[in-house]
Scaffold this motif. Structure first.
Motif, mmCIF file in Angstrom:
data_model
loop_
_atom_site.group_PDB
_atom_site.id
_atom_site.type_symbol
_atom_site.label_atom_id
_atom_site.label_comp_id
_atom_site.label_asym_id
_atom_site.label_seq_id
_atom_site.Cartn_x
_atom_site.Cartn_y
_atom_site.Cartn_z
ATOM 1 N N LYS A 35 0.920 -1.023 0.148
ATOM 2 C CA LYS A 35 0.031 -0.128 0.050
ATOM 3 C C LYS A 35 1.027 1.185 -0.144
ATOM 4 N N PRO A 36 0.588 2.306 -0.652
ATOM 5 C CA PRO A 36 1.250 3.338 -0.456
ATOM 6 C C PRO A 36 1.582 4.089 1.145
ATOM 7 N N LYS A 37 2.975 4.631 1.012
ATOM 8 C CA LYS A 37 3.282 5.143 2.343
ATOM 9 C C LYS A 37 2.217 6.108 2.616
ATOM 10 N N ALA A 38 2.140 6.562 3.752
ATOM 11 C CA ALA A 38 1.144 7.475 4.178
ATOM 12 C C ALA A 38 1.399 8.808 3.824
ATOM 13 N N GLY A 39 0.400 9.542 3.150
ATOM 14 C CA GLY A 39 0.635 10.968 2.471
ATOM 15 C C GLY A 39 0.877 10.755 1.102
ATOM 16 N N LEU A 40 1.241 9.646 0.467
ATOM 17 C CA LEU A 40 1.936 9.440 -1.167
ATOM 18 C C LEU A 40 0.801 8.802 -1.750
ATOM 19 N N ARG A 41 0.734 9.329 -3.213
ATOM 20 C CA ARG A 41 -0.123 8.982 -3.973
ATOM 21 C C ARG A 41 0.826 8.231 -5.058
ATOM 22 N N VAL A 42 0.523 6.705 -5.458
ATOM 23 C CA VAL A 42 1.509 6.078 -6.098
ATOM 24 C C VAL A 42 0.772 5.633 -7.486
ATOM 25 N N ILE A 43 1.330 5.970 -8.679
ATOM 26 C CA ILE A 43 0.579 5.155 -9.721
ATOM 27 C C ILE A 43 0.932 3.625 -10.116
ATOM 28 N N ASP A 44 -0.255 3.311 -10.401
ATOM 29 C CA ASP A 44 0.025 1.515 -10.883
ATOM 30 C C ASP A 44 0.029 1.834 -12.514
ATOM 31 N N PRO A 45 1.485 1.256 -12.714
ATOM 32 C CA PRO A 45 1.645 1.329 -14.291
ATOM 33 C C PRO A 45 0.658 0.610 -15.234
ATOM 34 N N VAL A 46 0.199 -0.453 -14.785
ATOM 35 C CA VAL A 46 -0.806 -1.463 -15.512
ATOM 36 C C VAL A 46 -1.989 -0.568 -15.712
ATOM 37 N N ARG A 47 -2.523 -0.355 -14.574
ATOM 38 C CA ARG A 47 -3.866 0.428 -14.729
ATOM 39 C C ARG A 47 -4.393 1.795 -14.873
ATOM 40 N N LYS A 48 -2.773 2.593 -15.034
ATOM 41 C CA LYS A 48 -2.719 4.042 -15.342
ATOM 42 C C LYS A 48 -3.350 4.883 -14.331
ATOM 43 N N GLN A 49 -3.611 4.350 -13.102
ATOM 44 C CA GLN A 49 -4.448 5.026 -12.072
ATOM 45 C C GLN A 49 -3.376 5.038 -10.701
ATOM 46 N N PHE A 50 -3.983 5.913 -9.817
ATOM 47 C CA PHE A 50 -3.292 6.037 -8.567
ATOM 48 C C PHE A 50 -3.905 4.390 -7.700
ATOM 49 N N MET A 51 -2.996 3.997 -7.035
ATOM 50 C CA MET A 51 -3.149 2.708 -6.442
ATOM 51 C C MET A 51 -4.238 2.939 -5.111
ATOM 52 N N PRO A 52 -4.837 2.093 -4.855
ATOM 53 C CA PRO A 52 -6.046 2.247 -3.851
ATOM 54 C C PRO A 52 -5.390 2.600 -2.409
ATOM 55 N N ASP A 53 -5.593 3.526 -1.445
ATOM 56 C CA ASP A 53 -5.064 3.602 -0.237
ATOM 57 C C ASP A 53 -5.064 2.158 0.495
ATOM 58 N N GLU A 54 -5.930 1.418 0.289
ATOM 59 C CA GLU A 54 -5.982 0.243 1.166
ATOM 60 C C GLU A 54 -5.028 -0.889 0.741
ATOM 61 N N GLY A 55 -4.388 -0.803 -0.613
ATOM 62 C CA GLY A 55 -3.331 -1.160 -1.091
ATOM 63 C C GLY A 55 -3.894 -2.327 -2.262
#
Length: 66
Positions: free
Chosen positions: A4-24
């Motif tokens: 899951k993303p580290k607290a306070g960060l938004r991480v892009i999933d390169p496959v879906r081309k979207q931010f990964m969900p906060d729950e991981g």
């Protein structure tokens, strides 16, 4: 591995081309993108959320035995 993303960060999933969900999400253990994100501290390992609570399990089992 489940990350899951580290607290306070938004991480892009390169496959879906979207931010990964906060729950991981589940990712490939050997995907170099995710290995780098983990190494750089952008994501952290996490436990996947439970799909079914323990109190629901007996009720579901008894329904299937009828």
């Amino acid at each position: 591995m489940y990350v899951k993303p580290k607290a306070g960060l938004r991480v892009i999933d390169p496959v879906r081309k979207q931010f990964m969900p906060d729950e991981g999400m589940q990712v490939d253990d050997f995907d170099l993108y995710w290995v780098r994100r983990l190494r750089d501290g952008d994501v952290v390992r996490a436990n996947p959320p439970a799909t079914q609570s323990a109190s629901d399990a007996p009720a579901m089992a008894s329904k299937g035995s009828k």
